[in-house]
Design a protein around this motif. Structure first.
Motif, mmCIF file in Angstrom:
data_model
loop_
_atom_site.group_PDB
_atom_site.id
_atom_site.type_symbol
_atom_site.label_atom_id
_atom_site.label_comp_id
_atom_site.label_asym_id
_atom_site.label_seq_id
_atom_site.Cartn_x
_atom_site.Cartn_y
_atom_site.Cartn_z
ATOM 1 N N UNK A 192 9.663 -2.797 6.899
ATOM 2 C CA UNK A 192 10.900 -2.201 6.369
ATOM 3 C C UNK A 192 11.537 -3.060 5.296
ATOM 4 N N UNK A 193 11.674 -4.335 5.589
ATOM 5 C CA UNK A 193 12.416 -5.200 4.693
ATOM 6 C C UNK A 193 11.699 -5.325 3.346
ATOM 7 N N UNK B 263 -2.393 -2.272 -16.502
ATOM 8 C CA UNK B 263 -2.730 -1.216 -15.547
ATOM 9 C C UNK B 263 -2.020 -1.469 -14.214
ATOM 10 N N UNK B 264 -2.261 -0.578 -13.254
ATOM 11 C CA UNK B 264 -1.537 -0.676 -11.970
ATOM 12 C C UNK B 264 -1.735 -2.037 -11.310
ATOM 13 N N UNK B 265 -2.973 -2.477 -11.334
ATOM 14 C CA UNK B 265 -3.292 -3.726 -10.652
ATOM 15 C C UNK B 265 -2.532 -4.882 -11.294
ATOM 16 N N UNK C 97 2.272 2.349 -3.308
ATOM 17 C CA UNK C 97 1.405 3.009 -4.282
ATOM 18 C C UNK C 97 1.267 4.504 -4.007
ATOM 19 N N UNK C 98 1.787 4.947 -2.868
ATOM 20 C CA UNK C 98 1.618 6.356 -2.507
ATOM 21 C C UNK C 98 2.630 7.203 -3.269
ATOM 22 N N UNK C 99 2.133 8.242 -3.915
ATOM 23 C CA UNK C 99 3.045 9.119 -4.661
ATOM 24 C C UNK C 99 3.509 10.307 -3.825
ATOM 25 N N UNK D 49 12.114 -2.010 1.351
ATOM 26 C CA UNK D 49 13.379 -1.860 0.631
ATOM 27 C C UNK D 49 13.485 -2.864 -0.513
ATOM 28 N N UNK E 287 12.847 -0.376 -12.460
ATOM 29 C CA UNK E 287 11.726 0.429 -12.964
ATOM 30 C C UNK E 287 11.407 0.139 -14.429
ATOM 31 N N UNK F 10 8.407 -1.951 -15.179
ATOM 32 C CA UNK F 10 7.110 -1.279 -15.188
ATOM 33 C C UNK F 10 6.875 -0.564 -16.513
ATOM 34 N N UNK G 149 0.835 -1.204 0.000
ATOM 35 C CA UNK G 149 0.000 0.000 0.000
ATOM 36 C C UNK G 149 0.871 1.256 0.000
ATOM 37 N N UNK G 150 1.903 1.239 0.815
ATOM 38 C CA UNK G 150 2.794 2.407 0.864
ATOM 39 C C UNK G 150 3.476 2.611 -0.478
ATOM 40 N N UNK H 248 3.810 -1.196 -18.978
ATOM 41 C CA UNK H 248 2.887 -0.137 -19.341
ATOM 42 C C UNK H 248 2.717 -0.064 -20.852
#
Lengths: 293, 319
Positions: free
Chosen positions: B197-198, B220-222, B117-119, B201, B208, B211, B114-115, B215
């Motif tokens: 944490x692990x 899509x993201x999912x 996906x946060x921009x 990282x 990248x 991805x 979840x983290x 794309x």
């Protein structure tokens, strides 16, 4: 990233909400404790549900009790002694052990390493360890909390990996110049592994700060108790007679609760104030610990 | 003839080589000496002390002089296996440990995803920092907070009783059935941020370009998460899981001792807390050591087996 579909937008909103809730769940209990510690104790005991601001007039009575207590003060002092003296032992012995186990030219390196690593997975257990401390005459002495914990094997392994990652040519060059092992360790190696040393200080420091169990079985004299053991006795066992007599109050549950909340704040505030600055060191330690070799 | 000569030569040269090594590197060995002494006194001497599990130890006689236990020294083990407590302790240890694993293992992975996906960087950092907070508080303080919150007047008890899930005015820790959920949820709260944490990282280390390529292929993201992100951290996940399995029996005694009480021993007493009570509080040295020994052996077996599986699956292991 560049996904602009409606589904992703909905996800982003939900994600933000979920993460906010997780963060609040981690934060709120501490907020509650702080607010409760300055609330009116009579209102507090009647209160149902969550707290968002202090009840009635703000009171510092709980904090007064905490700071007037001899055991809390001596607990802080004892913890500081254990922390400082313990760290000196920790760092010296851990670096010495790790340095030697990182020397590839030693024939006995492997057997010694195995000897050390076995202790991570097998131990005599609680009772033999206790009898050992007793037979060494360390009972009721702060040394019983310092010497037996002088080395944590997992920390030693982390330190060894740090030494092994230093290019060999550096110590070889020093050897050419006639430097002894002691000199190489102190002058060449230690400055190069400063970051790992910082991690060691934090790891050992936190374990000294948090320790209570060994002191509860090895110490008898209450003036020698470290802070966490004092906290255990007051917060969990509710041994407060001594505290109450200090202020001459009856042992009412209201006052006791207020005291507990205040004590939690006083004992956790230092670490809560500094952990955001320390967390990157800890993260480093977690990552180093995860890849043992 | 030739063979024996070679063997003999090998022996001699090993001795000589060792002597030479000790002479040449005496300084290094000297540096190691205090460390060695430390390990002998504080790690190996207690291991030697395990002998008392097979004896009827009394401090006055010492380890050597104490008489052997009955049944060829296995008396304490037999007594433990036949006791009413054996099954109860085994069941509690496994229940608490496995349910903790079941809840606290996947949660940090989900948090990390979840983290990921946060921009908004600031938001991400704030959430992360706050989620570490419980990890930095001492066990004693955490446990006393649990006592206060789930006590008769605690806000969690009140909230649950408002929902009809608990009786009001009575501490959750005095109900047998409530101990495991209370323990597990508090573990989750304490460890979720830190354990993430692990994975965070590991996520940061993903190439990248994968991805980008996905794309271009129209994922899509999912789909990217499903086909790139999760497979990329799978090795870490498997490794962490197998290592966790190895610690199932070594449930920490500290938190249990701080939370339980005689009224709920039925569900809350585990092997290590029993060892503590029998050995250190009631001074049944030999019996308690036998129970602890049994636990360590199972533990060690689990660690070795899970390490083997881990190495096979991921090429990474503890040794």
């Amino acid at each position: 990233m560049k996904d602009k579909s409606i589904a992703y937008k909905i996800f982003t909103v939900c994600n933000t909400i979920v993460l906010t809730l997780i963060a609040l769940a981690c934060l709120y209990p501490f907020f509650y404790v702080v607010v409760a510690s300055i609330s009116d104790p009579n209102e507090l005991i009647k209160h149902n549900g969550l707290l968002f601001r202090p009840l009635n007039d703000i009171t510092f009575a709980g904090y007064k009790m905490v700071f007037n207590n001899k055991l809390v003060l001596s607990g802080y002092k004892n913890t500081m002694i254990i922390l400082v003296v313990g760290l000196v032992f920790n760092l010296i012995l851990t670096t010495m052990g790790a340095y030697v186990l990182s020397l590839k030219e030693l024939m006995l390196r492997k057997p010694l390493t195995i000897l050390v690593i076995i202790t991570m997975y097998f131990s005599g257990g609680m009772v033999p360890a206790y009898l050992n401390i007793r037979s060494l005459g360390l009972m009721d002495s702060l040394w019983s909390l310092i010497i037996p914990g002088a080395i944590s094997t997992s920390n030693l392994i982390i330190m060894r990996s740090a030494f092994m990652s230093v290019p060999e040519s550096l110590s070889e060059a020093a050897k050419m110049d006639g430097a002894s092992h002691g000199k190489i360790l102190i002058k060449v190696m230690l400055p190069l592994v400063k970051a790992t040393l910082a991690v060691m200080v934090l790891y050992y420091g936190v374990s000294h700060w948090n320790a209570w169990f060994n002191s509860s079985i090895y110490l008898r004299t209450s003036s020698k108790y470290p802070l966490q053991l004092v906290l255990r006795n007051i917060l969990i066992e509710s041994q407060t007679t001594d505290m109450m007599s200090d202020i001459g109050a009856a042992e009412s549950p209201q006052v006791l609760q207020l005291l507990k909340y205040s004590l939690i704040v006083v004992s956790s505030l230092p670490i809560m104030a500094i952990y955001p600055f320390l967390q990157k060191f800890f993260q480093k330690g977690v990552m180093m610990g995860a890849v043992k070799g | 003839m030739k063979k024996s000569k070679k063997a003999a030569g090998c022996n001699v040269s090993f001795g000589i080589r060792l002597k030479k090594d000790l002479k040449k590197n005496y300084a290094a060995y000297l540096i190691f000496l205090p460390v060695l002494i430390y390990y002998i006194i504080f790690a190996y001497k207690p291991m030697y002390g395990l002998i008392i599990a097979f004896k009827n130890y009394t401090p006055a006689k010492g380890i050597m002089e104490s008489a052997w236990a009955d049944n060829y020294g296995l008396g304490h083990f037999i007594k433990f296996f036949n006791s009413y407590y054996f099954l109860r302790l085994l069941k509690n240890t496994l229940t608490i440990s496995l349910s903790t694993l079941l809840v606290t293992f996947p949660a940090p992975i989900i948090l990390a995803l979840l983290l990921n996906e946060v921009r908004a960087k600031k938001f991400k950092k704030t959430v992360q920092t706050l989620s570490y907070m419980p990890h930095f508080i001492s066990t004693v303080v955490i446990c006393s907070m649990i006592h206060l919150f789930v006590g008769g007047n605690g806000f969690i008890t009140n909230a649950l009783s408002a929902l009809g899930l608990a009786e009001g005015g009575i501490s959750l820790l005095s109900h047998e059935k409530m101990f495991v959920p209370t323990y597990v949820i508090s573990e989750l709260w304490q460890t979720i941020g830190w354990s993430a944490i692990i994975y965070i990282s590991a996520l940061a280390g993903i190439d990248q370009e994968l991805y980008e390529a996905a794309r271009i292929d129209g994922a899509n993201r999912w789909k990217q998460t499903l086909h790139i992100t999760i497979p990329s951290i799978m090795v870490t996940i498997i490794m962490m899981f197998i290592l966790k399995i190895g610690t199932v029996m070594s449930l920490g005694h500290e938190k249990i001792i701080l939370l339980y009480n005689p009224g709920i021993y039925n569900t809350a007493d585990v092997i290590s807390s029993y060892v503590y009570r029998k050995g250190l509080l009631e001074s049944n040295w030999s019996f308690s050591t036998a129970v602890g020994f049994f636990n360590s052996v199972i533990n060690l077996t689990l660690v070795i087996v899970s390490n083997k599986i881990c190495k096979k699956k991921t090429d990474m292991g503890l040794w």
